[in-house]
Design a protein around this motif. Sequence first.
Motif, PDB file in Angstrom:
ATOM      1  N   GLY A 139      48.461  67.823  67.735  1.00  0.00           N
ATOM      2  CA  GLY A 139      48.114  66.947  66.623  1.00  0.00           C
ATOM      3  C   GLY A 139      48.060  65.480  66.949  1.00  0.00           C
ATOM      4  N   GLY A 140      48.126  65.128  68.222  1.00  0.00           N
ATOM      5  CA  GLY A 140      48.079  63.712  68.585  1.00  0.00           C
ATOM      6  C   GLY A 140      48.060  63.530  70.090  1.00  0.00           C
ATOM      7  N   GLN A 141      48.888  62.583  70.569  1.00  0.00           N
ATOM      8  CA  GLN A 141      48.970  62.257  72.000  1.00  0.00           C
ATOM      9  C   GLN A 141      47.618  61.809  72.549  1.00  0.00           C
ATOM     10  OE1 GLN A 141      52.055  62.126  72.842  1.00  0.00           O
ATOM     11  NE2 GLN A 141      52.650  63.206  70.975  1.00  0.00           N
ATOM     12  N   GLU A 142      46.846  61.141  71.710  1.00  0.00           N
ATOM     13  CA  GLU A 142      45.477  60.784  72.087  1.00  0.00           C
ATOM     14  C   GLU A 142      45.411  59.445  72.804  1.00  0.00           C
ATOM     15  OE1 GLU A 142      41.100  59.861  70.057  1.00  0.00           O
ATOM     16  OE2 GLU A 142      42.688  60.804  68.855  1.00  0.00           O
ATOM     17  N   VAL A 143      44.835  59.471  73.978  1.00  0.00           N
ATOM     18  CA  VAL A 143      44.432  58.266  74.701  1.00  0.00           C
ATOM     19  C   VAL A 143      42.956  58.431  75.042  1.00  0.00           C
ATOM     20  CG1 VAL A 143      44.744  56.820  76.734  1.00  0.00           C
ATOM     21  CG2 VAL A 143      46.739  57.915  75.674  1.00  0.00           C
ATOM     22  N   ASP A 144      42.148  57.452  74.672  1.00  0.00           N
ATOM     23  CA  ASP A 144      40.711  57.513  74.911  1.00  0.00           C
ATOM     24  C   ASP A 144      40.382  56.765  76.198  1.00  0.00           C
ATOM     25  OD1 ASP A 144      40.272  58.879  72.472  1.00  0.00           O
ATOM     26  OD2 ASP A 144      40.339  56.982  71.383  1.00  0.00           O
TER      27      ASP A 144
ATOM     28  N   ARG B 111      46.059  55.678  71.216  1.00  0.00           N
ATOM     29  CA  ARG B 111      46.441  55.992  69.846  1.00  0.00           C
ATOM     30  C   ARG B 111      47.884  56.490  69.752  1.00  0.00           C
ATOM     31  NH1 ARG B 111      41.634  55.541  67.038  1.00  0.00           N
ATOM     32  NH2 ARG B 111      39.755  55.810  68.330  1.00  0.00           N
ATOM     33  N   VAL B 112      48.512  56.728  70.892  1.00  0.00           N
ATOM     34  CA  VAL B 112      49.934  57.081  70.896  1.00  0.00           C
ATOM     35  C   VAL B 112      50.770  55.898  70.426  1.00  0.00           C
ATOM     36  CG1 VAL B 112      51.842  57.878  72.340  1.00  0.00           C
ATOM     37  CG2 VAL B 112      49.525  58.693  72.803  1.00  0.00           C
ATOM     38  N   ARG B 113      50.393  54.693  70.862  1.00  0.00           N
ATOM     39  CA  ARG B 113      51.163  53.485  70.541  1.00  0.00           C
ATOM     40  C   ARG B 113      50.323  52.450  69.786  1.00  0.00           C
ATOM     41  NH1 ARG B 113      55.690  53.281  74.187  1.00  0.00           N
ATOM     42  NH2 ARG B 113      56.596  55.380  74.089  1.00  0.00           N
ATOM     43  N   GLY B 114      49.146  52.833  69.303  1.00  0.00           N
ATOM     44  CA  GLY B 114      48.375  51.985  68.398  1.00  0.00           C
ATOM     45  C   GLY B 114      47.776  50.743  69.024  1.00  0.00           C
TER      46      GLY B 114
ATOM     47  N   GLY C 134      51.988  51.470  76.686  1.00  0.00           N
ATOM     48  CA  GLY C 134      52.181  52.711  77.421  1.00  0.00           C
ATOM     49  C   GLY C 134      52.253  53.929  76.522  1.00  0.00           C
ATOM     50  N   VAL C 135      52.626  55.049  77.123  1.00  0.00           N
ATOM     51  CA  VAL C 135      52.688  56.317  76.410  1.00  0.00           C
ATOM     52  C   VAL C 135      54.092  56.911  76.372  1.00  0.00           C
ATOM     53  CG1 VAL C 135      50.276  56.945  76.791  1.00  0.00           C
ATOM     54  CG2 VAL C 135      51.985  57.507  78.537  1.00  0.00           C
ATOM     55  N   GLY C 136      55.048  56.270  77.053  1.00  0.00           N
ATOM     56  CA  GLY C 136      56.404  56.822  77.124  1.00  0.00           C
ATOM     57  C   GLY C 136      56.539  57.761  78.315  1.00  0.00           C
TER      58      GLY C 136
END
Length: 227
Positions: A115-120, A137-140, A182-184
């Motif tokens: 349902g997420g974890q999106e990076v373009d 989109r993970v961290r806006g 970042g993404v964590g």
Amino acid sequence: MAPPGPPASASEPVFTADFDSREQWLAGHSWAYPDGGPVNPADNKLDHLVEDPSYSRSGVFRATRRRDGRWDTGLLTTEGSPEGFEVRAGDVLEARVRLPEETGAWPAIWTWRDGGQEVDVFEYHPDNPDLLELSNRVRGTHLYHRSPSVRPGGWIRLRTEFGARSVVWWLDDEEVFADGRGVGSSWHAYLIVNLSVCAGRYHPAPDAGTSEMSYEVGELRVFRPGG
């Protein structure tokens, strides 16, 4: 700015895309779409995902107009494939892409899971002919990047580092955006490569005389520094 060298401590990629591989890729189905597809109108898409290999398996991602107003479109994802490859925090993705020319085309390389974890890695719309959309989109975070090398029908080289503390994008060997978010460290996600078709809310829908569109991914590799 000096062009980046090869990813540290990674002389060989951990993933080299073979779009014809049924082990690597699942065609025409993605849980990024409601119920796994085939349509996603809420996201302003005219897509009707198809498994037909001529729409994706050659690395040329195609879309063709249907009689019902939707478009048969090509999508490949590692989610649900036998290998189930996932990109991890710290990985570096490199790709070479030929951008589409037709109004309404919406190509992308991106990530997705649960349902997420999106990076373009990139999104593109030919109505903004010199602009790439780069998003975490993970961290806006996001950047609309303009470049004379970005043009309908043109080839570009992309590189994205999915850093735990900063996602960094390069275009044609030049760093263009480091988001500082970042993404964590525990992030991981599947890859999606596809061609969507705009429904007209945010970008123009295809011209009435257009019946087919395409873009090409000539190469896609993932490196894992230190792996």
